[in-house]
Write an enzyme that holds these catalytic residues in place. Sequence first.
Site, PDB file in Angstrom:
ATOM      1  N   HIS A   1       0.668  -1.237   0.031  1.00 48.44           N
ATOM      2  CA  HIS A   1       0.041   0.007   0.146  1.00 48.44           C
ATOM      3  C   HIS A   1       0.912   1.357   0.067  1.00 48.44           C
ATOM      4  CE1 HIS A   1      -3.397  -2.586   0.847  1.00 48.44           C
ATOM      5  NE2 HIS A   1      -2.818  -3.004   2.119  1.00 48.44           N
TER       6      HIS A   1
ATOM      7  N   HIS B   1      -7.170  -4.641  -1.299  1.00 51.71           N
ATOM      8  CA  HIS B   1      -6.378  -5.699  -1.511  1.00 51.71           C
ATOM      9  C   HIS B   1      -7.183  -6.286  -2.597  1.00 51.71           C
ATOM     10  CE1 HIS B   1      -6.380  -5.141   2.850  1.00 51.71           C
ATOM     11  NE2 HIS B   1      -5.234  -5.266   2.604  1.00 51.71           N
TER      12      HIS B   1
END
Lengths: 331, 234
Positions: free
Chosen positions: A56, A218
């Site tokens: 991320h 995700h």
Amino acid sequence: MKKLINDPDDVVDEMLDGMVAAHPDRLRRLSDTQVVVRTDAPLDEVGVVSGGGSGHEPTHAGYIGDGMLDGAAAGDVFSSPTADEFEALVDACDGGEGVLAVVKNYEGDVMNFETAIELAEMEGAEVATVVVNDDVAVEDSLYTSGRRGVCGTILVHKAAGAKAAEGADLADVQRVGQKVVDNVGTMGMALTSCVTPEKGEPTFDLGDEEIELGIGIHGEPGTERTGTMSADEVTDELTESVLADLDLDEDQEVLTIVNGMGGTPQMELFVVNRRLQELLDERGLDTWDAWVGDYMTSLDMAGCSITVCAVDDELKELLAAPADTPALTVR
Amino acid sequence: MSADGEAAVAAVERVAERLERERDYLTELDSAIGDADHGGNMARGWASAAEAVRELDDPDPATVAKATGRTLMSEVGGASGPLYGGSLVFASVELDDGLTPESAVAFAETYLEKVRDRGDASVGDQTMVDALVPLVHTFKKSIEVDGLPPVVALAKAVDAAERGAAFTVPIRARKGRASYLGWRSVGHKDPGATSTLFVAESLLETARDRLDATVAPDLDATSPTVPEEGATEG
């Protein structure tokens, strides 16, 4: 799928070494861990820490520095750090004034952080928690009970970090973190799947003529899979969902974020921001500040998320306070 | 090394051996309703734990439990790390003054309490709690109410846990990764309840070896295999 990596097993370790090498004056790694902290941690103020799966970037270690985080734990790609890593993080950032843990609402993150906090408390540390759950798309998901924590987390880091830098006590730092959580909403979408280093192929199938709305960071399922839409249509969908959730009064001041998922050019993010600002204007909302960029990504996923945060005088002051981190500088 | 410390190390080694044998089976259970890593994670975690406790100087049950929990926390990952490892670290303090029937009950109760707190799961949610609640409640009752010898109490508890693990098959998952499947989780045995049972069975085998128990546990006697509380929760 082509990737600029060596061995998937080493990717997080090598990434962290590279980050620290790029910012040796600001970041250091705790040995034998995937924890990165400020070079001068612990400070003589409330420590603010966060962490979660890798993939991320620049979340989380990118937000370590003056006015934001004191440290962050990196898990494997899309996996929570372990409890002992979180525990080492809390320990390294505890300067005696207590530590605020900013946790995204994903099952593994919450469980591992909770365990770490309880262990740290047994050793006498004082730890408070803010759980971020800004994703308005789905109530429960593959990874969560309740809403997911996504890009709004950055604003919690910013506000809590600024409050800690003022010398506020732990309860006050936690209070402003929670205030952001109570006033922020986010929704994302994907044009393509991301490709994890380990798997080396898309984690889900999205046809050339398909997009997915309400997706998590995700690539977990969203609310709706639909045909391709124009930038304006996508922006309308995401913004309407976020505003419906926040239910703001007219003339409310807001901070907005158009966040790239890692594989979308700035050009497209600015196109989205243009439409977002038009919509807010039509609604009578007053944009106080607009951020555009890759703040919380999902590897190489193409797509974006839109975040809206209602701000009052206190939050404005904290969000505009100076911050000096690898990924975000406010002067 | 104290006899209790030696037994504790042997118990961890036995769990590690068992989970290595069950690696593929647990992964098969997990692939049906989860992300197919439970077998590998548990086998790897307990193998590391066995290594860690063998290296302890003069271990006692509390330090063995604590070192095992610490190792599981860092090696197992996901939700199983804090559930198995963290709970073991917290429960280990109950053994600080040595292993007695009373401290064993306190240990089991603290472990259960931590798992329930962390996972926020009740009996009937198709999680490890479905095996753990009958295990701990039966052990406690057998010691405190029925006054049975610890190894017999443990045998009854394992029997109850086995029925608890079997109970996860016909029910719908409401917590954990499998809950995302909704009704599709019906018909699957919960991997966490199953691995919990394997750990308990390994502890029992170690206890039997050690005490050279001559009393065959009378498993037909009435034992509270139905959880005393929680069945209607959630």
